[in-house]
Design a protein around this motif. Structure first.
Motif, PDB file in Angstrom:
ATOM      1  N   HIS A  44      12.071  11.277 -24.754  1.00  0.00           N
ATOM      2  CA  HIS A  44      12.605   9.912 -24.848  1.00  0.00           C
ATOM      3  C   HIS A  44      13.827   9.772 -23.944  1.00  0.00           C
ATOM      4  CE1 HIS A  44       9.940   8.940 -28.175  1.00  0.00           C
ATOM      5  NE2 HIS A  44      10.207  10.146 -28.642  1.00  0.00           N
ATOM      6  N   PRO A  45      13.615   9.640 -22.625  1.00  0.00           N
ATOM      7  CA  PRO A  45      14.750   9.541 -21.698  1.00  0.00           C
ATOM      8  C   PRO A  45      15.656   8.344 -21.974  1.00  0.00           C
ATOM      9  CG  PRO A  45      12.646   9.295 -20.536  1.00  0.00           C
ATOM     10  CD  PRO A  45      12.340   9.632 -21.953  1.00  0.00           C
ATOM     11  N   GLU A  46      15.154   7.339 -22.651  1.00  0.00           N
ATOM     12  CA  GLU A  46      15.987   6.182 -23.003  1.00  0.00           C
ATOM     13  C   GLU A  46      17.126   6.554 -23.948  1.00  0.00           C
ATOM     14  OE1 GLU A  46      12.750   6.292 -26.161  1.00  0.00           O
ATOM     15  OE2 GLU A  46      12.835   6.674 -24.002  1.00  0.00           O
ATOM     16  N   LEU A  47      17.067   7.747 -24.560  1.00  0.00           N
ATOM     17  CA  LEU A  47      18.144   8.196 -25.438  1.00  0.00           C
ATOM     18  C   LEU A  47      19.395   8.576 -24.653  1.00  0.00           C
ATOM     19  CD1 LEU A  47      16.075  10.266 -28.039  1.00  0.00           C
ATOM     20  CD2 LEU A  47      17.084   7.988 -28.325  1.00  0.00           C
ATOM     21  N   GLY A  48      19.246   8.806 -23.342  1.00  0.00           N
ATOM     22  CA  GLY A  48      20.421   8.966 -22.495  1.00  0.00           C
ATOM     23  C   GLY A  48      20.723  10.342 -21.943  1.00  0.00           C
ATOM     24  N   TRP A 105      25.055  13.300 -19.921  1.00  0.00           N
ATOM     25  CA  TRP A 105      24.608  12.087 -20.608  1.00  0.00           C
ATOM     26  C   TRP A 105      24.973  10.844 -19.809  1.00  0.00           C
ATOM     27  CZ3 TRP A 105      22.161  11.666 -25.437  1.00  0.00           C
ATOM     28  CH2 TRP A 105      21.926  12.887 -26.087  1.00  0.00           C
ATOM     29  N   ARG A 106      24.171   9.815 -19.942  1.00  0.00           N
ATOM     30  CA  ARG A 106      24.394   8.548 -19.259  1.00  0.00           C
ATOM     31  C   ARG A 106      25.707   7.907 -19.698  1.00  0.00           C
ATOM     32  NH1 ARG A 106      19.561   6.186 -20.289  1.00  0.00           N
ATOM     33  NH2 ARG A 106      18.757   7.280 -18.490  1.00  0.00           N
ATOM     34  N   HIS A 145      25.512   6.592 -25.631  1.00  0.00           N
ATOM     35  CA  HIS A 145      24.205   7.240 -25.804  1.00  0.00           C
ATOM     36  C   HIS A 145      24.346   8.533 -26.613  1.00  0.00           C
ATOM     37  CE1 HIS A 145      22.819   4.660 -22.433  1.00  0.00           C
ATOM     38  NE2 HIS A 145      21.656   4.777 -23.051  1.00  0.00           N
ATOM     39  N   TYR A 161      22.878   9.135 -30.409  1.00  0.00           N
ATOM     40  CA  TYR A 161      21.956  10.223 -30.725  1.00  0.00           C
ATOM     41  C   TYR A 161      22.493  11.075 -31.881  1.00  0.00           C
ATOM     42  CZ  TYR A 161      18.865  14.146 -30.535  1.00  0.00           C
ATOM     43  OH  TYR A 161      17.956  15.117 -30.912  1.00  0.00           O
TER      44      TYR A 161
END
Length: 167
Positions: free
Chosen positions: A52-56, A75-76, A80, A84
């Motif tokens: 799940h790359p949208e998690l950052g 992390w982005r 994020h 998480y």
């Protein structure tokens, strides 16, 4: 084994990012029933983050020795990372189990450090290395021209070039 990329390289990230160092330390080696679940929990969290790359999570590297497991994660954003930590079933479950099974009994140590990095406020160099660390999370670029020296990578100018082997 990762392919070594000969030469000098650096990394580039777009915008700000977060460096999160997390790990565990085995304080009592014979207490396998205490530290093994802690070590195993990280695998499930990493699978979830990569699925799940949208998690950052942008990328990570892992390091092991006889007593410690350490991960350097990129992390982005802090939002994020915090989201998480506070909302992921995998993380919350591992956190709760650690507090119940280990708590403060001293058998297993855990640690983390969080660094918020502004755009352009970092520099790195990789010489004859596989794509590693920040370069694995961001863009892997040759360390030439404006990226040749640490000062240039941080935005400075007129820094002398890196000495060549013949100088």
């Amino acid at each position: 084994m990762a392919k070594v990329v000969p030469g000098r390289f650096t990394a580039q990230m777009e915008g700000p990012f977060v460096v999160f160092i997390i790990g565990m330390r085995i304080n009592r080696r014979l207490a396998v029933h205490k530290w093994m679940p802690v070590a195993n929990a990280m695998g499930g969290m990493m699978r979830e983050l990569y699925q799940h790359p949208e998690l950052g999570l942008l990328g990570h590297t892992s390091h092991f020795n006889l007593r410690e497991i350490t991960q350097i994660q990129y992390w982005r954003s802090y939002e994020h990372l915090e989201n998480y930590a506070r909302k992921s079933h995998n993380h919350l479950s591992a956190w709760k189990k650690f507090n119940q099974a280990v708590g403060t009994d001293g058998t297993v140590g855990i640690f983390h450090e969080t660094y918020l990095v502004d755009a352009g406020k970092y520099e790195c160099l990789y010489g004859n290395m596989p794509v590693w660390g920040l370069a694995k999370a961001g863009e892997h670029l040759p360390a030439v021209g404006k990226r040749e020296t640490a000062r240039r990578r941080l935005g400075g100018e007129n820094e002398p070039a890196v000495p060549s082997p013949t100088q």
